[in-house]
Design a protein around this motif. Sequence first.
Motif, PDB file in Angstrom:
ATOM      1  N   UNK A 463       3.890 -48.321  -2.621  1.00  0.00           N
ATOM      2  CA  UNK A 463       2.375 -47.798  -2.881  1.00  0.00           C
ATOM      3  C   UNK A 463       1.412 -48.770  -2.412  1.00  0.00           C
ATOM      4  N   UNK A 464       1.760 -50.021  -2.636  1.00  0.00           N
ATOM      5  CA  UNK A 464       0.652 -51.081  -2.220  1.00  0.00           C
ATOM      6  C   UNK A 464       0.528 -50.900  -0.861  1.00  0.00           C
ATOM      7  N   UNK A 465       1.528 -50.680   0.030  1.00  0.00           N
ATOM      8  CA  UNK A 465       1.236 -50.483   1.523  1.00  0.00           C
ATOM      9  C   UNK A 465       0.540 -49.497   1.768  1.00  0.00           C
ATOM     10  N   UNK A 466       0.692 -48.290   1.279  1.00  0.00           N
ATOM     11  CA  UNK A 466       0.235 -47.045   1.422  1.00  0.00           C
ATOM     12  C   UNK A 466      -1.416 -46.916   1.024  1.00  0.00           C
ATOM     13  N   UNK A 467      -1.431 -47.623  -0.249  1.00  0.00           N
ATOM     14  CA  UNK A 467      -2.971 -47.766  -0.751  1.00  0.00           C
ATOM     15  C   UNK A 467      -3.730 -48.635   0.297  1.00  0.00           C
ATOM     16  N   UNK A 468      -3.160 -49.634   0.916  1.00  0.00           N
ATOM     17  CA  UNK A 468      -3.791 -50.499   1.717  1.00  0.00           C
ATOM     18  C   UNK A 468      -4.171 -49.879   2.990  1.00  0.00           C
ATOM     19  N   UNK A 469      -3.151 -48.993   3.676  1.00  0.00           N
ATOM     20  CA  UNK A 469      -3.661 -48.141   4.600  1.00  0.00           C
ATOM     21  C   UNK A 469      -4.553 -47.257   4.597  1.00  0.00           C
ATOM     22  N   UNK A 470      -4.652 -46.520   3.282  1.00  0.00           N
ATOM     23  CA  UNK A 470      -5.408 -45.428   3.294  1.00  0.00           C
ATOM     24  C   UNK A 470      -6.997 -46.031   2.946  1.00  0.00           C
ATOM     25  N   UNK A 471      -6.979 -47.511   2.356  1.00  0.00           N
ATOM     26  CA  UNK A 471      -8.081 -48.148   2.496  1.00  0.00           C
ATOM     27  C   UNK A 471      -8.698 -48.369   3.788  1.00  0.00           C
ATOM     28  N   UNK A 472      -8.049 -48.744   4.637  1.00  0.00           N
ATOM     29  CA  UNK A 472      -8.305 -48.896   5.968  1.00  0.00           C
ATOM     30  C   UNK A 472      -8.983 -47.747   6.726  1.00  0.00           C
ATOM     31  N   UNK A 473      -8.416 -46.570   6.433  1.00  0.00           N
ATOM     32  CA  UNK A 473      -8.544 -45.000   6.908  1.00  0.00           C
ATOM     33  C   UNK A 473     -10.082 -44.883   6.337  1.00  0.00           C
ATOM     34  N   UNK A 474     -10.246 -45.088   4.802  1.00  0.00           N
ATOM     35  CA  UNK A 474     -11.421 -44.884   4.310  1.00  0.00           C
ATOM     36  C   UNK A 474     -12.548 -45.658   5.039  1.00  0.00           C
ATOM     37  N   UNK A 475     -12.313 -47.189   5.318  1.00  0.00           N
ATOM     38  CA  UNK A 475     -13.581 -47.887   5.803  1.00  0.00           C
ATOM     39  C   UNK A 475     -13.777 -47.256   7.319  1.00  0.00           C
TER      40      UNK A 475
END
Length: 483
Positions: A463-475
């Motif tokens: 979940x931490x890894x997926x949340x971080x990559x989703x944040x990268x996509x958001x940015x």
Amino acid sequence: MSKKINCFLPYADEASVLQTIASLRESSLVSTIYLLYTQENKPSIADCEYIEIDNLQSSATIQAIAKYSSTDYTLVYTKYTPLQVGQFALERFVRVAEDTAATMVYSDYFQLINGEQKPLPTIDYQLGSVRDDFNFGSVLFFYSKKLKEAAAKSSDDYRFAGLYDLRLNAAAYGELFHLNEFLYTEIEEDTRKSGEKQFDYVNPRNREVQVEMEVAFTAYLKRIGAFLQPSFKAVDFSEKFDKEASVIIPVFNRVKTIEDAIKSVLMQQTSFPFNLIIIDNHSTDGTNELIVKYAQQDNRVIHLIPSRNDLGIGGCWNEGVHSAACGKFAIQLDSDDVYASPATLQTIVDAFYAQQCAMVIGSYTMTNFAMETIPPGLIDHREWTPENGRNNALRINGLGAPRAFYTPVLRDIKLPNTSYGEDYALGLRISREYQIGRVYESVYLCRRWEDNSDASLDIAKQNNYNLYKDKLRTMEILARKNK
């Protein structure tokens, strides 16, 4: 509360679906239960309605669900195994949906694996949660009016991407709201480790599915103003360097594998001078001594130990790339892995000039520790195309390996100081401006073993890894919308 929910369940066998029906019927909120069946498998169960479908993921199925969503709320169950609804869970879904006016509500849940119940928390949806494997769980709870609007937005007849297209559209009509409560139990039959599931999307058997997902996602990017046309900034290769290429290996405590990695670099046969920069992040297991041995034997081996103690993999990369020893092209090699042949460096450097790009990504073969090929074998990321690769990169979870960069561009952009996703962040950022070149032949062997950082992740780390990559996509999506 009056009857407010129509439920849609996929039908595979009578025993399983009867358990789900019984669980749903415990709530007085349930109105009609629709069983979604294929032609060869029609049910005959009382007190249900039937809808014939081609498959659960198609646009035709989504349109049928929207048509029969005649109550305030619609529950879609996406698994064929029995569902056990939690205590007053449907009442909770309705209350939260009413309070938030969300387009869709999803929750945490329990998994029943080999008879053992395990909690599975999900993560919050954000703008960048656009990968098609985002885990909402198997219960999707829609506000029916917005479900119908989102379903009407689709202009394509997808066989596999209909449900994915629906949730991309649904996000435009309101929030996809994550409720941090465990509201149901589902049976999980896929008991593979995280590292084994990681490459499902690049399996050639799933190619047709991925093509449709790309079409749906590209249409979505165009709708929200984040699509980039295939026009790229030119790359000027005129800057002078002592070495044409540098292999970069960040390492920490890899005494079992670092020697193989070093040997695979030193055996490279090239028409240009190159070196190997190893950034040893304060290893304590004998890795340091092995590197020293090779640095003393071969002046191409540059051994760096950072003065800082707060560096992740990305920070170690920055140390190597900003070193005066770094060559014109910086080429990745993980300390677990090896180059596939003596021609790897030459192939990658040639690709920079032939494709006029700021970054090159190769293809690799999955192996075990003994470097014997294991499924799925070759990972060539054929989903990357020169025309649409940088758009589709936002949908998938990785770009491939080995990764190589034109050093001046890399020095300007820099890597985030993390130990996960740093390469993905860099690929997204570079692709916003520059073409990324591709090598579709295998030039790299990726070894899977118990000490790989992503071989077997617990749910919290996933979940931490997926949340971080989703944040990268958001940015990145925000940056592209503002471009």
